[in-house]
Enzyme design. Structure first.
Site, short mmCIF file in Angstrom:
data_model
loop_
_atom_site.label_atom_id
_atom_site.label_comp_id
_atom_site.label_asym_id
_atom_site.label_seq_id
_atom_site.Cartn_x
_atom_site.Cartn_y
_atom_site.Cartn_z
N LYS A 116 -6.70 30.74 -7.63
CA LYS A 116 -6.72 30.03 -9.12
C LYS A 116 -5.36 29.30 -9.17
O LYS A 116 -5.66 28.54 -9.79
CB LYS A 116 -5.53 31.35 -10.26
CG LYS A 116 -6.48 32.26 -10.82
CD LYS A 116 -6.37 32.92 -12.08
CE LYS A 116 -7.33 34.77 -12.36
NZ LYS A 116 -7.88 35.60 -11.44
N GLU A 200 2.72 32.20 -14.66
CA GLU A 200 2.40 31.02 -15.15
C GLU A 200 2.99 31.64 -16.59
O GLU A 200 3.51 32.39 -17.04
CB GLU A 200 0.83 31.08 -15.69
CG GLU A 200 0.11 30.57 -14.88
CD GLU A 200 -1.21 30.62 -15.51
OE1 GLU A 200 -2.85 29.88 -14.32
OE2 GLU A 200 -1.92 31.02 -16.26
N HIS A 235 -6.06 42.78 -20.21
CA HIS A 235 -7.10 41.21 -20.50
C HIS A 235 -8.49 41.57 -19.98
O HIS A 235 -8.96 40.87 -18.65
CB HIS A 235 -5.96 40.98 -19.20
CG HIS A 235 -4.65 41.22 -19.15
ND1 HIS A 235 -3.90 39.88 -20.04
CD2 HIS A 235 -3.98 42.09 -18.28
CE1 HIS A 235 -2.93 40.57 -20.15
NE2 HIS A 235 -2.57 41.13 -19.04
N ARG A 297 -20.65 31.76 -11.90
CA ARG A 297 -21.41 32.94 -12.24
C ARG A 297 -21.41 32.66 -13.38
O ARG A 297 -21.15 31.97 -13.90
CB ARG A 297 -20.87 34.76 -11.31
CG ARG A 297 -19.57 34.90 -11.92
CD ARG A 297 -19.40 36.42 -12.17
NE ARG A 297 -17.65 36.82 -12.07
CZ ARG A 297 -17.75 37.00 -13.49
NH1 ARG A 297 -18.36 36.75 -14.17
NH2 ARG A 297 -16.20 37.28 -13.45
#
Length: 649
Positions: A116, A200, A235, A297
């Site tokens: 990421k 973040e 999440h 994917r």
């Protein structure tokens, strides 16, 4: 087009791929572990190859065995599905090196988006908006703590590899950062083999909106519109839909353009999903969304895109991998109606969505839906087991209707008609979410379920009639007045007085003593001992009731809710008493990852005692009351469902 492909996956995605391949005349090879020898995908495929033991690391993640199986069977290509090896660039390269085709993007594209932090740096260079945060290489606590202060709390600690909510923790204050980092790193290491994280800024009112993209080897890249996946717990996505509620033409144009730009920046080929987070504190705005990550994917939620576009994304994957151009240009891809998908999991929503296991003694789905098209994607059949080794998803219910209101109404109705017994499932939770006023109004963000969790997961107590129906079914009563065997059913006739049968069933920890009295004409009276006196219900076996009788249990279905009663077992009760009544048991099979208490220690209610790792997620086990610990499980112990973890003095 290929003549034969191997599917390097299991469950519903393997079944999904087999169905498209069969329609296209392509032969399929399944792979399976020890735990999946009788699985649905194995039975459906044209051939099947055993690749190892039940743990995924010894079977479905053993890339060299899968490639060897493909070559032995004469397969020309390998479809990785999603999860497992689907986003592993080394596996993609090994497939190509073996002279086979990897049905997915190039290894370079997977690698570019696989971490990421690196992906976000790449997207910044491409001009795609990125969430503010620290995406650098440093992993020391002092560096991450300083960056978190600069970003400003609350922050989100995220694994730099993988997804699905694993290795992700919200941190609201500086003193909680150290523990959050440790937990996130352990989860990330267990799930992805990479314990590194990034930090973040946490968007306080976020919507999770993603765009389906497709590229081919001829330089063409298109989008297939957006999906909204904001209904999440821990999440992880729960209900997904397309298009996104409240989406404006300006917002869609900006977001889909950013997604196509991201795909072009890495020379993308095949199916991919560009995930964005949008700040909806002031509604959906083209200047208030940011790139989160790209999944290189097919996604679990791809059926909602198929429903609103009328396209088969697996067919597109196969055609692109075979070297064909994209079947349609952008201007020919149209959006029609609204689609929603609900993921049915073996999990206990009322206990913090703990994963569950068990044999599916009853598995029935509705045949259709009013004013909508219903689709069921499942990789299990009645009689199959939900294994602790893999993801506990049982099926996906997907509904397509003219508009969102009809789609959600049809979804709730379909969930109410679904019958699953043998393990704990989340159908009632999903049905309540589908009918939640805020969700129906489109007022959804990723915190909706957490805010409404108590109402969405509340389990209603069964009424007297439901208990009586379970009691009658538990004793085996049937109306067979002409039965040749007198022991075929409980007697409803006595020579001089009605026969009375005293019995007990259990609901959770609650014993429910009762008597069943035969009244003749196939009718029975069930007399229940209740706190406010005896209550009698007269029933005929099977009248207006949906239930499943399975070994040692009866499950009664009431809409999307179900109540499972345990038959009385004197030997089991004796074992429980011998083990000591005041104990804390494992809610699922797992590994005791950490132990935070010791024998003879006095603990308070809610105090963390140990951490149980199950299905690559960590679950903290807390003290149910104040007390003194007599025994506690050892760190590193592998425990079964129901095993005693802690015994109190």
């Amino acid at each position: 087009m290929f003549r034969k492909i191997l599917i390097a996956n299991r469950g519903e995605i393997a079944v999904r791929i087999i169905r498209t391949a069969r329609r296209l005349g392509i032969a399929t090879v399944a792979v399976y572990s020890d735990a999946d020898s009788r699985a649905m995908h194995v039975a459906m495929a044209d051939e099947a190859v055993h690749v190892g033991a039940a743990p995924a690391a010894e079977s479905y993640l053993a890339g060299e065995r899968i490639i060897a199986a493909a070559r032995k069977c004469g397969a020309e290509a390998i479809h990785p599905g999603y999860g497992f090896l689907s986003e592993n660039p080394e596996f993609a390269e090994a497939v190509e090196a073996a002279g086979l085709v990897f049905i997915g993007p190039p290894a370079a594209a997977i690698r570019a988006m696989g971490l990421k932090d690196a992906a976000k740096r790449l997207m910044e260079k491409a001009g795609v908006p990125v969430v503010p945060g620290y995406h650098g290489e440093a992993q020391e606590l002092v560096v991450l703590a300083r960056k978190a202060r600069e970003i400003g709390y609350p922050v989100l600690v995220k694994a730099r590899a993988g997804g699905g909510g694993k290795g992700m923790r919200r941190v609201d204050r500086p003193e909680a950062l150290s523990d959050a980092l440790a937990t996130a790193r352990r989860e990330a290491k267990a799930a992805f083999g990479d314990g590194r994280v990034l930090v973040e800024k946490l968007i306080e009112t976020p919507r999770h909106i993603e765009v389906q993209v497709f590229g081919d080897r001829h330089g063409n890249v298109v989008h297939l519109f957006e999906r909204d996946c904001s209904a999440q717990r821990r999440h992880q996505k729960v209900i997904e839909e397309a298009p996104a509620p409240g989406m404006t033409s300006a917002m869609r144009a900006a977001m889909t353009e950013a997604a196509v730009t991201a795909a072009r920046a890495i020379g993308y080929q095949g199916a991919g999903t560009v995930e964005f987070i949008a700040d909806v504190s002031d509604g959906l705005r083209p200047d208030r969304f940011w790139f989160m990550e790209m999944n290189t994917r097919l996604q679990v939620e791809h059926p909602v895109t198929e429903m609103v576009t009328g396209l088969d994304l697996v067919e597109w994957q196969l055609r692109v991998a075979a070297g064909e151009a994209l079947p349609l240009a952008q201007e020919r891809i149209a959006l029609s109606g609204h689609a929603v998908e609900a993921r049915i999991y073996a999990e206990d929503a009322a206990r913090g969505f703990l994963p569950a296991t068990g044999t599916l003694h009853r598995l029935r789905f509705p045949d259709g839906a009013a004013k909508a098209h219903l689709r069921v994607d499942a990789g299990v059949r009645e009689g199959d087991a939900v294994s602790p080794h893999y993801d506990p998803m049982i099926a996906k219910l997907i509904v397509h209707a003219q508009d969102r209101a009809d789609a959600l109404d049809a979804l709730a109705a379909a969930l109410a008609q679904t019958e699953i017994a043998g393990t704990t499932v989340n159908t009632a939770f999903l049905a309540r979410l589908a009918r939640d006023e805020g969700f129906l109004a489109g007022d959804v963000d990723t915190g909706l379920i957490e805010r409404r969790q108590e109402a969405l997961t509340a389990t209603p107590a069964p009424d007297t009639r439901t208990i009586a129906q379970a009691a009658l079914a538990a004793c085996g009563a049937t109306w067979k007045p002409q039965a040749p065997d007198p022991f075929d059913a409980i007697s409803a006739y006595g020579h001089f007085r009605p026969p009375v049968h005293p019995r007990t069933i259990h609901l959770g920890e609650r014993a429910l003593p009762h008597t069943v009295t035969g009244l003749g004409d196939g009718r029975f009276a069930v007399c229940l001992d209740a706190a406010d006196g005896e209550k009698t219900v007269t029933l005929t076996p099977g009248e207006n009731v949906r239930l499943a009788v399975w070994p040692g249990h009866v499950t009664v279905f009431e809409g999307a809710d179900s109540h499972t009663f345990r038959l009385h077992d004197p030997l089991g009760l004796a074992e429980e008493e011998a083990a000591g009544g005041d104990s804390l048991r494992a809610p699922m099979p797992g590994l005791v990852k950490l132990v935070r208490a010791a024998a003879n220690k006095r603990v308070k209610k809610g105090e963390p005692l140990l951490v149980l790792e199950a299905m690559k997620m960590e679950h903290t086990i807390t003290a149910p009351h104040d007390g003194v610990i007599a025994e506690i499980a050892a760190e590193g112990a592998q425990v079964s469902d129901g095993a005693v973890l802690v015994r109190f003095s």
